[in-house]
Scaffold this active site. Structure first.
Site, PDB file in Angstrom:
ATOM      1  N   GLU A  14     -25.118   5.342  41.498  1.00 27.26           N
ATOM      2  CA  GLU A  14     -23.734   5.525  41.933  1.00 27.26           C
ATOM      3  C   GLU A  14     -22.738   4.934  40.933  1.00 27.26           C
ATOM      4  O   GLU A  14     -21.695   5.518  40.671  1.00 27.26           O
ATOM      5  CB  GLU A  14     -23.515   4.909  43.320  1.00 27.26           C
ATOM      6  CG  GLU A  14     -24.212   5.642  44.461  1.00 27.26           C
ATOM      7  CD  GLU A  14     -23.748   7.080  44.608  1.00 27.26           C
ATOM      8  OE1 GLU A  14     -22.678   7.425  44.082  1.00 27.26           O
ATOM      9  OE2 GLU A  14     -24.467   7.865  45.237  1.00 27.26           O
ATOM     10  N   TYR A  60     -15.866   3.822  48.016  1.00 26.43           N
ATOM     11  CA  TYR A  60     -16.790   4.949  47.876  1.00 26.43           C
ATOM     12  C   TYR A  60     -18.239   4.476  47.743  1.00 26.43           C
ATOM     13  O   TYR A  60     -19.120   4.922  48.491  1.00 26.43           O
ATOM     14  CB  TYR A  60     -16.443   5.850  46.673  1.00 26.43           C
ATOM     15  CG  TYR A  60     -17.629   6.700  46.331  1.00 26.43           C
ATOM     16  CD1 TYR A  60     -17.975   7.773  47.150  1.00 26.43           C
ATOM     17  CD2 TYR A  60     -18.490   6.370  45.279  1.00 26.43           C
ATOM     18  CE1 TYR A  60     -19.126   8.513  46.923  1.00 26.43           C
ATOM     19  CE2 TYR A  60     -19.643   7.101  45.045  1.00 26.43           C
ATOM     20  CZ  TYR A  60     -19.945   8.173  45.863  1.00 26.43           C
ATOM     21  OH  TYR A  60     -21.089   8.874  45.658  1.00 26.43           O
ATOM     22  N   ASP A 114     -15.584  10.507  47.661  1.00 22.43           N
ATOM     23  CA  ASP A 114     -15.388  10.594  46.218  1.00 22.43           C
ATOM     24  C   ASP A 114     -14.564  11.845  45.906  1.00 22.43           C
ATOM     25  O   ASP A 114     -14.040  12.492  46.819  1.00 22.43           O
ATOM     26  CB  ASP A 114     -16.746  10.652  45.514  1.00 22.43           C
ATOM     27  CG  ASP A 114     -17.464  11.949  45.813  1.00 22.43           C
ATOM     28  OD1 ASP A 114     -17.174  12.566  46.861  1.00 22.43           O
ATOM     29  OD2 ASP A 114     -18.297  12.382  45.003  1.00 22.43           O
ATOM     30  N   THR A 172      -8.377   7.871  27.799  1.00 21.42           N
ATOM     31  CA  THR A 172      -7.633   8.417  28.929  1.00 21.42           C
ATOM     32  C   THR A 172      -6.123   8.194  28.763  1.00 21.42           C
ATOM     33  O   THR A 172      -5.331   9.068  29.083  1.00 21.42           O
ATOM     34  CB  THR A 172      -8.095   7.764  30.244  1.00 21.42           C
ATOM     35  OG1 THR A 172      -9.518   7.881  30.303  1.00 21.42           O
ATOM     36  CG2 THR A 172      -7.492   8.475  31.438  1.00 21.42           C
TER      37      THR A 172
END
Length: 370
Positions: free
Chosen positions: A42, A125, A143, A316
């Site tokens: 995860e 999450y 998610d 980003t």
DNA sequence: CAGTCGTGGCC
DNA sequence: TGGCCAAGACT
């Protein structure tokens, strides 16, 4: 948004789980329900595609097969295993959480969402995913897939980019989940979101739940999910210094916080930090860089420009443009004011390189050949 | 809340 | 090329 009757909810659960039972992806972390396996996968899967994660997951499990092995891992080796996956604080938080489990819980996993979320790097999450998949707790795991899938199924008009929206979806999904198979339900939604109901090139016509997809039935799928756009990366200019003495290169240890924290990289100097007059020549810039290095680190270097276009790398939020420069250091230099050390070229493969560091090295190698 | 934090793939 | 996307969490 639309509301479903209890009968429709049951029909949806049965349709979804039947499809999942027959079509679920065969993934390395689905071989059992070991919370350690679920957890590692995860964390790796955060903002990262399944196909990218698989080889990293396999290598990770061979090196760190248990939570105890991870808790005792050497940070440099951990980063080398994570090299290229990005978002490196994930790996550091992973180890912190492993130490929490060993020290605070005597190696026994907590099973509630509340306790799981107190572990480093585990948010709403991931806590929901571990609790439902490993411990069979009837809790949602919201998610990006769940947000997109349910936004389409129910024509939910809330902006999924806003943090507050997650709570709304949690409450909606709680009412749609089967109490007996919460983990399978959550994973089925993810498989659906990665196939028939993906962000782009979705195929609702052939989806197993197409009759439950209100946006599809109304012909308005393109409107869902509602999501505000991200800002584009800001350009940042750097000078990248390749300071070497035979096979040794001078590396700088990046600060303990911020982007690419704690990595060893060729020294980078922000273009904005180099003050020159308006009509400064290239030579003026190089001399200013030398002066800057002397005043900051008490190091006397001689800089010369390397030909070729700058190295560019986009994150980003930042777009770096790095002008590569070759430099030599005065032999008798004292490194005590410099946060770095010499590293031999033969040792490069032993330490973790970031992508942009690799780009700088490859470009330098290319230039030397010419 | 809004900004930060990497990389690879796709069009 | 640039923009968007991919099983988010932290500050």
């Amino acid at each position: 948004m639309v509301e479903w009757t209890p009968e429709k909810i049951v029909a949806f659960q049965e349709t979804l789980l039947k499809w999942y039972d027959n079509n679920k992806r065969n993934l390395p972390w689905r071989r059992d329900h070991d919370p350690y396996h679920i957890w590692i996968s995860e964390i790796m899967l955060q903002q990262t595609q399944v196909q990218t994660v698989i080889p990293y997951y396999e290598r990770f499990m061979k090196l760190f097969p248990t939570v105890q092995a991870l808790a005792n891992a050497d940070e440099a080796i951990l980063m080398k295993v994570w090299e290229g996956l990005g978002y490196y604080s994930r790996a550091r938080n992973l180890q912190k959480a492993a130490q929490q489990i060993v020290n605070d819980y005597n190696g026994q996993w907590p099973t509630t969402v509340k306790e799981l979320q107190e572990l480093s790097g585990i948010g709403p999450y991931t806590a929901g995913a571990i609790a439902s998949i490993a411990f069979n707790k009837p809790v949602p795991a919201v998610d990006g897939n769940a947000l997109r899938v349910f936004a389409r199924l129910l024509e939910i008009n809330e902006d999924i980019a806003k943090p507050q929206t997650r709570k709304l979806f949690e409450n909606i999904i709680k009412k749609l989940m089967p109490k007996n198979r919460p983990g399978d339900f959550n994973q089925a939604i993810m498989d659906l979101g990665a196939s028939y109901m993906s962000a782009k090139n979705y195929d609702s016509e052939n989806s197993p739940v197409k009759l439950f997809n209100q946006a599809y039935l109304d012909g308005v799928e393109d409107n869902y999910p509602v999501k505000t756009k991200k800002k584009r990366p800001i350009p940042v200019n750097y000078f990248g210094l390749l300071i070497h003495s035979q096979d040794d290169y001078l590396f700088e240890r990046r600060p303990n916080s911020g982007i690419l924290s704690r990595f060893w990289m060729f020294p980078l100097i922000k273009g904005d930090d180099i003050q020159t007059k308006k009509d400064a020549s290239e030579d003026d810039v190089l001399r200013a860089l030398e002066a800057q290095f002397l005043s900051t680190y008490q190091l006397e270097i001689h800089v010369k420009k390397i030909g070729g276009r700058p190295v560019t790398h986009t994150f980003t939020h930042q777009k770096w443009q790095i002008t590569l420069l070759e430099a030599e250091l005065n032999n008798s230099s004292d490194l005590s004011y410099f946060p770095g050390k010499w590293i031999s070229e033969s040792d490069f493969r032993e330490i973790a390189f970031t992508k942009v560091q690799t780009k700088m090295w490859e470009r330098y190698q290319q230039q030397k050949e010419q």
